[in-house]
Design a protein around this motif. Sequence first.
Motif, PDB file in Angstrom:
ATOM      1  N   THR A  14      -0.719  26.660  -7.950  1.00  0.00           N
ATOM      2  CA  THR A  14      -0.588  25.254  -8.283  1.00  0.00           C
ATOM      3  C   THR A  14      -1.937  24.683  -8.688  1.00  0.00           C
ATOM      4  O   THR A  14      -2.916  24.820  -7.963  1.00  0.00           O
ATOM      5  N   VAL A  15      -1.999  24.065  -9.868  1.00  0.00           N
ATOM      6  CA  VAL A  15      -3.265  23.521 -10.348  1.00  0.00           C
ATOM      7  C   VAL A  15      -3.272  22.000 -10.326  1.00  0.00           C
ATOM      8  O   VAL A  15      -4.279  21.385 -10.660  1.00  0.00           O
ATOM      9  N   GLY A  16      -2.177  21.379  -9.929  1.00  0.00           N
ATOM     10  CA  GLY A  16      -2.119  19.928  -9.850  1.00  0.00           C
ATOM     11  C   GLY A  16      -0.690  19.436  -9.774  1.00  0.00           C
ATOM     12  O   GLY A  16       0.248  20.176 -10.034  1.00  0.00           O
ATOM     13  N   CYS A  17      -0.541  18.164  -9.393  1.00  0.00           N
ATOM     14  CA  CYS A  17       0.771  17.540  -9.288  1.00  0.00           C
ATOM     15  C   CYS A  17       0.911  16.476 -10.368  1.00  0.00           C
ATOM     16  O   CYS A  17       0.066  15.573 -10.481  1.00  0.00           O
ATOM     17  N   VAL A  18       1.966  16.582 -11.164  1.00  0.00           N
ATOM     18  CA  VAL A  18       2.172  15.694 -12.302  1.00  0.00           C
ATOM     19  C   VAL A  18       3.510  14.979 -12.160  1.00  0.00           C
ATOM     20  O   VAL A  18       4.531  15.607 -11.860  1.00  0.00           O
ATOM     21  N   LEU A  19       3.491  13.673 -12.391  1.00  0.00           N
ATOM     22  CA  LEU A  19       4.717  12.882 -12.449  1.00  0.00           C
ATOM     23  C   LEU A  19       5.082  12.666 -13.909  1.00  0.00           C
ATOM     24  O   LEU A  19       4.296  12.111 -14.677  1.00  0.00           O
ATOM     25  N   VAL A  20       6.263  13.135 -14.303  1.00  0.00           N
ATOM     26  CA  VAL A  20       6.757  12.965 -15.671  1.00  0.00           C
ATOM     27  C   VAL A  20       7.813  11.855 -15.652  1.00  0.00           C
ATOM     28  O   VAL A  20       8.842  11.985 -14.980  1.00  0.00           O
ATOM     29  N   VAL A  21       7.547  10.782 -16.389  1.00  0.00           N
ATOM     30  CA  VAL A  21       8.462   9.637 -16.439  1.00  0.00           C
ATOM     31  C   VAL A  21       9.030   9.565 -17.849  1.00  0.00           C
ATOM     32  O   VAL A  21       8.370   9.124 -18.794  1.00  0.00           O
ATOM     33  N   GLU A  22      10.257  10.018 -18.014  1.00  0.00           N
ATOM     34  CA  GLU A  22      10.892  10.127 -19.332  1.00  0.00           C
ATOM     35  C   GLU A  22      12.401  10.043 -19.145  1.00  0.00           C
ATOM     36  O   GLU A  22      12.974  10.757 -18.316  1.00  0.00           O
ATOM     37  N   ASP A  23      13.060   9.142 -19.910  1.00  0.00           N
ATOM     38  CA  ASP A  23      14.503   8.955 -19.721  1.00  0.00           C
ATOM     39  C   ASP A  23      15.349   9.834 -20.627  1.00  0.00           C
ATOM     40  O   ASP A  23      16.567   9.907 -20.454  1.00  0.00           O
ATOM     41  N   GLU A  24      14.745  10.507 -21.610  1.00  0.00           N
ATOM     42  CA  GLU A  24      15.501  11.440 -22.453  1.00  0.00           C
ATOM     43  C   GLU A  24      15.470  12.819 -21.799  1.00  0.00           C
ATOM     44  O   GLU A  24      14.414  13.444 -21.701  1.00  0.00           O
ATOM     45  N   ALA A  25      16.629  13.291 -21.374  1.00  0.00           N
ATOM     46  CA  ALA A  25      16.713  14.517 -20.569  1.00  0.00           C
ATOM     47  C   ALA A  25      16.106  15.722 -21.280  1.00  0.00           C
ATOM     48  O   ALA A  25      15.419  16.539 -20.650  1.00  0.00           O
ATOM     49  N   ILE A  26      16.356  15.854 -22.584  1.00  0.00           N
ATOM     50  CA  ILE A  26      15.856  17.024 -23.312  1.00  0.00           C
ATOM     51  C   ILE A  26      14.329  17.040 -23.313  1.00  0.00           C
ATOM     52  O   ILE A  26      13.689  18.070 -23.064  1.00  0.00           O
ATOM     53  N   ILE A  27      13.725  15.876 -23.583  1.00  0.00           N
ATOM     54  CA  ILE A  27      12.260  15.798 -23.610  1.00  0.00           C
ATOM     55  C   ILE A  27      11.697  15.981 -22.203  1.00  0.00           C
ATOM     56  O   ILE A  27      10.703  16.694 -22.004  1.00  0.00           O
ATOM     57  N   GLN A  28      12.338  15.362 -21.217  1.00  0.00           N
ATOM     58  CA  GLN A  28      11.877  15.499 -19.839  1.00  0.00           C
ATOM     59  C   GLN A  28      11.888  16.967 -19.396  1.00  0.00           C
ATOM     60  O   GLN A  28      10.916  17.466 -18.816  1.00  0.00           O
ATOM     61  N   ASP A  29      12.982  17.664 -19.692  1.00  0.00           N
ATOM     62  CA  ASP A  29      13.096  19.073 -19.305  1.00  0.00           C
ATOM     63  C   ASP A  29      12.049  19.933 -20.003  1.00  0.00           C
ATOM     64  O   ASP A  29      11.465  20.837 -19.397  1.00  0.00           O
ATOM     65  N   ALA A  30      11.792  19.650 -21.294  1.00  0.00           N
ATOM     66  CA  ALA A  30      10.822  20.442 -22.044  1.00  0.00           C
ATOM     67  C   ALA A  30       9.412  20.254 -21.502  1.00  0.00           C
ATOM     68  O   ALA A  30       8.647  21.216 -21.342  1.00  0.00           O
ATOM     69  N   ALA A  32       8.603  19.217 -18.432  1.00  0.00           N
ATOM     70  CA  ALA A  32       8.545  19.792 -17.089  1.00  0.00           C
ATOM     71  C   ALA A  32       8.393  21.307 -17.136  1.00  0.00           C
ATOM     72  O   ALA A  32       7.603  21.894 -16.388  1.00  0.00           O
ATOM     73  N   LEU A  33       9.136  21.948 -18.040  1.00  0.00           N
ATOM     74  CA  LEU A  33       9.056  23.403 -18.160  1.00  0.00           C
ATOM     75  C   LEU A  33       7.659  23.834 -18.606  1.00  0.00           C
ATOM     76  O   LEU A  33       7.074  24.773 -18.044  1.00  0.00           O
ATOM     77  N   ALA A  34       7.112  23.137 -19.623  1.00  0.00           N
ATOM     78  CA  ALA A  34       5.789  23.501 -20.131  1.00  0.00           C
ATOM     79  C   ALA A  34       4.721  23.350 -19.051  1.00  0.00           C
ATOM     80  O   ALA A  34       3.841  24.212 -18.905  1.00  0.00           O
ATOM     81  N   LEU A  35       4.793  22.278 -18.280  1.00  0.00           N
ATOM     82  CA  LEU A  35       3.793  22.045 -17.227  1.00  0.00           C
ATOM     83  C   LEU A  35       3.977  23.015 -16.062  1.00  0.00           C
ATOM     84  O   LEU A  35       3.005  23.516 -15.495  1.00  0.00           O
ATOM     85  N   ARG A  36       5.228  23.276 -15.715  1.00  0.00           N
ATOM     86  CA  ARG A  36       5.489  24.208 -14.613  1.00  0.00           C
ATOM     87  C   ARG A  36       4.983  25.605 -14.953  1.00  0.00           C
ATOM     88  O   ARG A  36       4.432  26.310 -14.098  1.00  0.00           O
ATOM     89  N   GLU A  37       5.138  25.998 -16.222  1.00  0.00           N
ATOM     90  CA  GLU A  37       4.661  27.310 -16.647  1.00  0.00           C
ATOM     91  C   GLU A  37       3.143  27.414 -16.580  1.00  0.00           C
ATOM     92  O   GLU A  37       2.587  28.501 -16.475  1.00  0.00           O
TER      93      GLU A  37
END
Length: 242
Positions: A14-30, A32-37
């Motif tokens: 883990t290199v940090g904790c990020v809060l992603v605030v986005e109401d479009e599910a497709i963009i939010q998922d993308a 989150a996936l990029a940051l989690r990777e």
Amino acid sequence: MLLTEQAPSTSKATVGCVLVVEDEAIIQDAIALALREEGYTVFLAEDGYNALQIAKTVARLDLVVLDVMLPSINGLDFCRILRHEGNNVPVLMISARGNESDRIVGLEVGADDYLSKPFGMRELVARCRALLRRSRRDFVATNATVYKFGDVTMYPDECRVTINDAEINLSPKEFRLLDLFMSHPRRVWSREQLLEKVWGVDFVGDSKTVDVHIRWLREKIEADPSDPKHIVTVRGFGYRLG
């Protein structure tokens, strides 16, 4: 669900904790996936209200990726509230509205960077890395009453400021200005706000007095006052630290 957390890939620490605030599910998922990777722990919110609750709940939050157009509380108001409450977590604002005036408004309310849609995930991750590096390198609160920015260290309880461990003398107004900037890094302060905070609401006079005191302060803390790196002018809006 109020609090949604996604753990990082098991192959990376883990290199940090990020809060992603986005109401479009497709963009939010993308995102989150990029940051989690990349090794980040990711918290998700679909509107500004839930995002504020998460920001108050999570013990360690290193970065916020914030959409502007959100239900309940929009991204601009979310950022205003966050800064008003003294939360200085770096904010990367994202929006389909990418003209210059929109970017300026986003930065004025307290965002640290602004990324226009559509964007590539590699660029978003790179900007997140850059914000985290800048935050960790330039501003380190050694305890509740000691601030450090670059080569400047402030001890508010002792009314003392040092540059590379050498003490400098500041006037009361210069000290209060620097204290305000260092306790709210990257926040933009208008001349009127600085007058109210430092001189008081009853001050009667020209707002240019702020410019004069900023110039004097720069002469004491900047290596080159004509090219300041600490107290920076945000043209048309005011001043900020860094």
